[in-house]
Design an enzyme around this catalytic site. Sequence first.
Site, mmCIF file in Angstrom:
data_model
loop_
_atom_site.group_PDB
_atom_site.id
_atom_site.type_symbol
_atom_site.label_atom_id
_atom_site.label_comp_id
_atom_site.label_asym_id
_atom_site.label_seq_id
_atom_site.Cartn_x
_atom_site.Cartn_y
_atom_site.Cartn_z
ATOM 1 N N SER A 105 -26.604 29.550 -39.993
ATOM 2 C CA SER A 105 -25.228 29.204 -39.599
ATOM 3 C C SER A 105 -24.424 30.110 -38.995
ATOM 4 O O SER A 105 -23.344 29.927 -38.527
ATOM 5 C CB SER A 105 -24.320 28.547 -40.626
ATOM 6 N N GLN A 165 -36.266 17.545 -50.793
ATOM 7 C CA GLN A 165 -37.397 17.917 -51.209
ATOM 8 C C GLN A 165 -37.883 19.102 -50.203
ATOM 9 O O GLN A 165 -38.065 18.897 -48.906
ATOM 10 C CB GLN A 165 -38.386 16.906 -51.191
ATOM 11 N N TYR A 202 -18.324 20.945 -45.597
ATOM 12 C CA TYR A 202 -19.012 21.666 -44.745
ATOM 13 C C TYR A 202 -20.188 20.430 -44.258
ATOM 14 O O TYR A 202 -20.875 19.828 -45.242
ATOM 15 C CB TYR A 202 -20.035 22.679 -45.556
ATOM 16 N N ARG A 330 -15.841 32.069 -41.527
ATOM 17 C CA ARG A 330 -15.457 32.217 -42.893
ATOM 18 C C ARG A 330 -14.227 33.333 -43.176
ATOM 19 O O ARG A 330 -14.529 34.484 -42.315
ATOM 20 C CB ARG A 330 -16.543 32.530 -43.747
HETATM 21 C C1 REY Z 1 -30.701 23.645 -44.998
HETATM 22 C C2 REY Z 1 -31.430 23.772 -46.118
HETATM 23 C C3 REY Z 1 -29.293 24.667 -45.003
HETATM 24 C C4 REY Z 1 -32.289 24.949 -46.552
HETATM 25 C C5 REY Z 1 -28.288 24.396 -43.928
HETATM 26 N N1 REY Z 1 -28.357 25.724 -43.269
HETATM 27 O O1 REY Z 1 -27.652 23.601 -44.117
HETATM 28 C C6 REY Z 1 -27.156 25.869 -42.333
HETATM 29 C C7 REY Z 1 -26.297 26.946 -42.784
HETATM 30 C C8 REY Z 1 -27.738 25.866 -40.968
HETATM 31 O O2 REY Z 1 -25.246 26.528 -43.429
HETATM 32 C C9 REY Z 1 -33.076 25.101 -47.342
HETATM 33 N N2 REY Z 1 -32.899 24.331 -48.518
HETATM 34 C C10 REY Z 1 -33.331 26.576 -47.633
HETATM 35 C C11 REY Z 1 -33.311 23.278 -48.920
HETATM 36 C C12 REY Z 1 -32.951 22.736 -50.482
HETATM 37 O O3 REY Z 1 -34.353 22.981 -48.576
HETATM 38 N N3 REY Z 1 -33.574 21.785 -50.765
HETATM 39 O O4 REY Z 1 -32.564 27.047 -48.710
HETATM 40 O O5 REY Z 1 -34.369 27.087 -47.015
HETATM 41 O O6 REY Z 1 -26.591 28.057 -42.482
#
Ligand code: REY
Length: 431
Positions: A105, A165, A202, A330
Amino acid sequence: MNRRLAAGVALLAVVAGVAPATAAQAAPAQVPATAAEAAQISKSGLPEPDLEGLLQALQNTAAQGAPGALARIGGVDGVQSRTVGVRDTTTGAAMDTRARFRIGSVTKTFSSVVLLQLVDEKKIDLDTSVNHYLPGLLPDDRITVRHLLTHRSGLADYTNAMFEQTVPGFEAVRNKQFSYQDLVTLSLSEPRTTEPGVSYKYSNANFVVVGMLIEKATGRPVAKEYERRIIKPLKLKDTSYVHPRTEIKGLHTRGYLTPDEAGAPLVDSTEQTASWAQSAGAMISNPADLGTFMSALMAGKLLSPRSLDAMLTVTPTDTTNTRFYGLGLRRYDLSCGTSVYGHTGTVQGFYTYAFATRDGKRSLTAMANTSNRGVANTALGGTLEAAFCGKKPVKATARGFSSAQNDSSGPARSAVTSAPAEVDLPERNAR
Ligand code: REY
């Protein structure tokens, strides 16, 4: 009173222990209380970074399961960096501060800059309905462009369901190519989270729509706009947007996703389309480029003063009163009173922090090559205090960290309540 005189008066007041609140507020940077402290103040006006503390934060990150981690401080005081561990667990290649990685992000700040340049060019207005530019896209004409950039649109974050998951969710989309419309449709299949403008929530969906607005207003793909408006002018030779290609070219760090099941081996998640993120999170960069970008942005080199002001106008994202969000940016208020601006990133296999001071004179990029491991992200956040405040993060302790789980979205909250104040909140908790 001229500035030197004012600083002198403030210094005397501090030494005498009678600094009025106004003098403390008016001081442009921290005023040293003693000669010894004065010697520690550098060209940026900030305390010298605590490099031992920086390294300790990285070691804490590795102790929480990251194969490797790095921190690079840049700016007018010169470059200082530290690394721990490996960037490739198969070859054993050491973590390298020059290497490229997925910035998640932090991409949102790039998208926001492009969009605000279009505002400067009068092609988009922040307070106009999104549907005015993209007729019929959203089910509510009251959602404005500013609501997207501030995460106040109420559009649900489709990634929560997608990655509920972790590993199966990731493998299902690793090689997939979504259109922007696909992602908006996924978001709209869930209830909206708030009335337009009412509260901060968010959501990646917001910055997917920002990408659509950029493409609509310019008639060009976002990749071209990042390139001609930011990457080329700032000579960011290690920054790219290659969606839907899956490779990270050149010297790079491999990313390792932590499965939800305790003890399961890490999953190499380096190669992916990042199509689920696109303009919300699909860029690749390296520490020097992110430092250059954040410093240039804060120094006013990318936006008009009016748009930069709009970007820096923040509201709180939690109840600590230390975490804020502006427009794709931020603000973190650190324990020493310094505010830093930038973004965090989480994409499978990589956690990133990219921040700079308000004047752009010091920047920090920190990265760990794991994700879905909130405790590692929290530990990595300790680099901010070391880089900008010159303070040590607290060592990882059983009490401080071990009560948290792998998932950075939910159970890691326990790390927040038990972690010492100097340790940063997990990124997903702080969203
Ligand atoms: C998505 C999930 C994280 C990541 C996300 N990233 O929204 C945006 C950001 C681009 O704010 C994943 N988490 C991980 C899971 C949780 O799979 N079950 O931590 O790699 O940067």
